[in-house]
Design an enzyme around this catalytic site. Sequence first.
Site, PDB file in Angstrom:
ATOM      1  N   GLY A  37       0.745  -1.214   0.141  1.00  0.00           N
ATOM      2  CA  GLY A  37       0.067  -0.097  -0.150  1.00  0.00           C
ATOM      3  C   GLY A  37       0.910   0.918   0.046  1.00  0.00           C
ATOM      4  O   GLY A  37       1.985   1.152  -0.126  1.00  0.00           O
ATOM      5  N   GLY A  40       3.387   1.102   3.037  1.00  0.00           N
ATOM      6  CA  GLY A  40       4.257   0.029   3.181  1.00  0.00           C
ATOM      7  C   GLY A  40       4.008  -1.460   2.612  1.00  0.00           C
ATOM      8  O   GLY A  40       2.997  -1.341   1.776  1.00  0.00           O
ATOM      9  N   VAL A  42       3.238  -5.794   2.911  1.00  0.00           N
ATOM     10  CA  VAL A  42       3.042  -6.807   3.857  1.00  0.00           C
ATOM     11  C   VAL A  42       3.708  -8.358   3.075  1.00  0.00           C
ATOM     12  O   VAL A  42       3.400  -8.478   1.984  1.00  0.00           O
ATOM     13  CB  VAL A  42       1.548  -7.248   3.921  1.00  0.00           C
ATOM     14  CG1 VAL A  42       1.252  -8.440   5.000  1.00  0.00           C
ATOM     15  CG2 VAL A  42       0.854  -6.072   4.684  1.00  0.00           C
ATOM     16  N   LYS A  56       4.381  -6.859   8.268  1.00  0.00           N
ATOM     17  CA  LYS A  56       4.187  -5.675   7.735  1.00  0.00           C
ATOM     18  C   LYS A  56       5.203  -4.651   7.920  1.00  0.00           C
ATOM     19  O   LYS A  56       5.917  -4.779   9.048  1.00  0.00           O
ATOM     20  CB  LYS A  56       2.864  -4.951   8.381  1.00  0.00           C
ATOM     21  CG  LYS A  56       2.391  -3.779   7.887  1.00  0.00           C
ATOM     22  CD  LYS A  56       1.206  -3.356   8.575  1.00  0.00           C
ATOM     23  CE  LYS A  56       0.423  -2.072   8.227  1.00  0.00           C
ATOM     24  NZ  LYS A  56      -0.646  -1.596   8.702  1.00  0.00           N
ATOM     25  N   ASP A 150     -12.381   0.091  11.854  1.00  0.00           N
ATOM     26  CA  ASP A 150     -12.463  -0.305  10.627  1.00  0.00           C
ATOM     27  C   ASP A 150     -13.003  -1.341  10.285  1.00  0.00           C
ATOM     28  O   ASP A 150     -12.470  -2.248   9.410  1.00  0.00           O
ATOM     29  CB  ASP A 150     -11.132   0.146   9.797  1.00  0.00           C
ATOM     30  CG  ASP A 150     -11.147   0.280   8.346  1.00  0.00           C
ATOM     31  OD1 ASP A 150     -12.210   0.807   7.759  1.00  0.00           O
ATOM     32  OD2 ASP A 150     -10.121   0.015   7.719  1.00  0.00           O
TER      33      ASP A 150
END
Length: 342
Positions: A37, A40, A42, A56, A150
Amino acid sequence: MTQPAPQPPLPAGFTPLAPGDPLAIGPFAVVGRIGAGGMGAVYGALDPSGGHVAVKVIHPKYAGDPAYRAQFAREAELLSRVDAECAPAFLGADPAAPQPWLATSFVTGRTLRRHVAAAGVLAGAELTAFAAGTAEALAAVHAAGITHRDVKPANIILSPEGPRVLDFGIARATDDTGEEQGLYGTPGWVAPERLDGRPATPAVDVFAWGGLVVYAATGHGPFGTGDSGTLLARTRAGRPDTEGVPEELRPLVAAALSAEPADRPTAAEALAALLDLAAAGAPGDPRGRLRALLAAAWHGFEGGRGAGPWIAAASLLSLSSAVAGGAGGAAGGLAAGGAAGG
């Protein structure tokens, strides 16, 4: 001329490491990328005993920013508090590393969104088990003094062992009274009080949990589809669509989607109600009762993402030397349950 031996295939859903990617992160040997993303990446990795791990890592350009580093340290600290049947296990972190990292157990399987798109909705005891498992994870999160903030279909993995709640990237300590830098969350899943500027409490997660059950049962969110403005307007109006949710679950789901936080059950209350509805296990041990429910009702969910042998490019024999030597030079990584994509 002797041809080089073919490399073993990557696990399903992984992509090859790019130039500059680490071969080791902390004590973990990196196998491949799970996703990336803006902040960073994963990675899928192996621990020294060969266990499957998700790690991550913050991009170097953000690792030098004290604010991002502090945010990352908060995420790691919050995740370390959570002990749940239906959340990934926290395995360690190093927010002070040159590239900060955190690691959790890797969760194989498809997200709720992808499962519904590929295989259809959940029903019967399977749906009840899904609702109970996600409620258990949130109850544990809230008991640890955290609000997730979230909860949505893309952050739920349907693993072969049960549902798993992932991605604590914008989670916050419930007693954190510091000023928030804007409103975080996904339209259609953000509780109405947040739209009015009120603080995030565990009740916002319960609201989103009610939406998850609607989505799992019907294939659509509680406020339908549309652009952000449309979804936010429907949320403010407080008229969720629960049509298609089984009658035995609908009162609990409707209560969770109440416009007023005080009218919603807690996640622990929702879990207790679901375990009673399913007559699962012996009273007095919610986690044991949940395990009994999952054992009886949770079947046929394929591993999908992450399936296949996890063998680093140089083979498992190189694991100890790669870790000892820090191959690839990355002294950091972060693993948040291996969630990537929808």
